[in-house]
Design an enzyme around this catalytic site. Structure first.
Site, PDB file in Angstrom:
ATOM      1  CB  CYS A 159      -0.886   0.057   1.238  1.00  0.00           C
ATOM      2  SG  CYS A 159      -1.969  -1.358   1.405  1.00  0.00           S
ATOM      3  N   GLY A 171       0.244   0.056  -5.036  1.00  0.00           N
ATOM      4  CA  GLY A 171      -1.088  -0.536  -4.898  1.00  0.00           C
ATOM      5  C   GLY A 171      -1.987  -0.104  -6.029  1.00  0.00           C
ATOM      6  CE1 TYR A 195       9.145  -5.870  -8.780  1.00  0.00           C
ATOM      7  CE2 TYR A 195       7.799  -5.774  -6.796  1.00  0.00           C
ATOM      8  CZ  TYR A 195       7.907  -5.854  -8.179  1.00  0.00           C
ATOM      9  OH  TYR A 195       6.765  -5.894  -8.938  1.00  0.00           O
ATOM     10  CG  ASN A 252       2.672   0.572   3.460  1.00  0.00           C
ATOM     11  OD1 ASN A 252       3.785   1.019   3.259  1.00  0.00           O
ATOM     12  ND2 ASN A 252       2.313  -0.612   3.029  1.00  0.00           N
ATOM     13  N   GLY A 253       1.276  -1.699   5.633  1.00  0.00           N
ATOM     14  CA  GLY A 253       1.937  -2.703   6.465  1.00  0.00           C
ATOM     15  C   GLY A 253       0.935  -3.739   6.934  1.00  0.00           C
TER      16      GLY A 253
END
Ligand code: AMP
Length: 474
Positions: free
Chosen positions: A19, A45, A265, A119-120
């Site tokens: 996200c 996302g 990445y 996020n996470g």
């Protein structure tokens, strides 16, 4: 984290989410800045997107499934008035494409509206959820972020920062959060610092500035904001009419566990993540890879786009010329109509086209950032050979991926991770390369200029910074 509803009440963790979060305080164009901030962070996302703005102590919400550019129309941005806003881009897989899961999530608490973008992954979300349910909490969605709203709702205080200081220490795992109430914007990063979160300022032209928070600095570049600093692991920062404030999240200082895969990445190469240029660290990964794994070859070819910086580094260090032997079509949507006749390798060919003018008769070093299932690499090598390459030497600019991520990166389970199931030579044989080599963990850590103790590299070395027994059992 998202949960898949299986067998009615039986909820198990599904694939994880990747996200992006964004927030802005004190900006006459808050929603538009948030829109741009989400646009710049689309890579984190692509499933859904949402913005909540604050106007006259009320929240205005617009959310939808799809890409940022499709979810928001001009009229939506006009409606999202006010000088503060937060936004979220979400990616998830199985079972979690419910409308309710689209973030920011909103609720009305004692002191008024609260919206949260996360996020996470919270690794103890399943237990928290069960406990909250026994206390009468009614869950509407299947995501871990909702737990936080229920926890905040149970604290008898109308001070959101106080509530967060009580609730956040109960969360185990990864959270980079942005919250909006009726009078402040709050940002918080878990004590491990798994996911990035940065703070910036956008000049408004009259000598004043607005405050901005984002997952990645590439969002600041687009809106003309300047990076002030990273939000530190275990830090709570908030903005109100009196300016900026900060505090520590109470509790033990955990070891740091910054996600190394952001550098391998996930993050955009033009971002600064954990205080380091992602582009430069990826080039260094390529250099280290060349130092560790030399090969006699004619050209170095990246798997576009994710392998490009590492291939540049490999070429520079080895002295082997860099060539774009594979060209990527950038205009692929989420779906495409399959041809009526089956064409071999069609799936990868629509995205990647090998150039026989470059590859024919050559000994080729192909560089990619990571190898997960091995199926993409197998198809790419097949394409390169069909374009006439004499030899194909596959080089991976990260160590073998041997474990799933529980902290917010979408990775398949161990059974599908080829390096968790097979030896180097078996993988080489499967992808049909003449040789195969990975970067070592030490090489990767040197590339991110990091101490192993400060990073989480669990997907490569199996050293998970939090207990994982409960997750493995679910
Ligand atoms: P494969 O080995 O077939 O699973 O594919 C590896 C490719 O997927 C590499 O080129 C990576 O760039 C890309 N990749 C690695 N991790 C992820 C991830 N979490 N989500 C999407 N793509 C990924």
């Amino acid at each position: 984290m998202s949960f898949t509803e299986a067998d009615g009440e039986n909820i198990s963790p599904g694939f994880h989410e990747e996200c992006a979060v964004f927030g802005v305080w004190g900006d006459p164009e808050a929603a538009r800045m948030t829109y741009l901030g989400l646009y710049a962070q689309q890579h984190r996302g692509q499933e859904s997107s949402g913005i909540v703005s604050l106007h006259d102590k009320q929240h205005i919400v617009h959310k939808g499934m799809g890409l940022v550019g499709d979810v928001f129309q001009e009229s939506d941005l006009n409606r999202l008035s006010g000088a503060a806003a937060i936004g979220h881009n979400r990616y998830s897989t199985t079972g979690a494409s419910l409308q309710y899961n689209i973030q920011p999530l909103s609720a009305h608490l004692l002191n008024g509206p609260v919206a949260v973008a996360h996020n996470g992954n919270i690794v103890n979300a399943h237990d928290l959820r069960e406990e909250l349910k026994t206390q009468g909490a009614i869950f509407q969605g299947t995501n871990d972020t909702e737990c936080l709203l229920h926890m905040l709702a149970r604290i008898p205080s109308n001070d959101i920062v106080g509530c967060l200081k009580e609730a956040l220490p109960k969360l185990v795992g990864a959270y980079s959060l942005v919250l909006l109430t009726d009078d402040r914007l709050v940002a918080a990063r878990d004590p491990y610092g798994f996911r990035p979160l940065v703070l910036g300022r956008r000049p408004l032209g009259d000598g004043s500035f607005s405050w901005v928070v984002a997952s990645e600095t590439c969002a600041f570049d687009l809106i003309g904001a300047k990076l002030v600093r990273e939000i530190e692991p275990g830090e709570l920062v908030w903005f109100d009419q009196n300016g900026e404030h900060r505090e520590r999240i109470p509790g033990d200082t955990k070891r740091m566990a910054k996600c190394v895969f952001e550098h391998v990445y996930f993050a955009r190469p033009d971002s600064q993540v954990f205080g380091l240029s992602v582009y430069e660290s990826r080039k260094r990964m390529g250099e280290m890879l060349a130092r560790e794994n030399k090969v006699d070859a004619d050209i170095v070819v990246p798997v576009p786009d994710s392998g490009v910086p590492a291939a540049l580094g490999y070429s520079r260090e080895s002295g082997i010329p860099f060539e774009l032997g594979i060209i990527r079509n950038h205009y692929i949507g989420r779906t495409f109509i399959q041809p009526s006749q089956s064409i071999r390798s069609f799936g990868v060919k629509i995205k990647l086209n090998p150039q026989s003018e470059v590859l024919k008769g050559k000994r080729v070093v192909v560089v990619d950032d990571s190898l997960v299932r091995g199926t993409t690499s197998q198809k790419i090598i097949r394409l390169i050979r069909s374009a006439g390459a004499k030899e194909v030497h596959f080089r991976i600019a990260s160590p073998p991926t041997t474990g799933p991520c529980y902290y917010g990166v979408d990775t398949p389970g161990k059974s599908q991770l080829i390096a968790a199931q097979h030896t180097l030579d078996e993988i080489r044989e499967f992808i049909d390369a003449d040789s195969l080599a990975y970067l070592t963990t030490q090489g990767m850590m040197q590339a991110v200029r990091g101490d192993e103790k400060e990073f989480c590299a669990a997907c490569f070395d199996g050293k998970y910074p939090t207990p994982t027994d409960a997750l493995a059992a679910q």
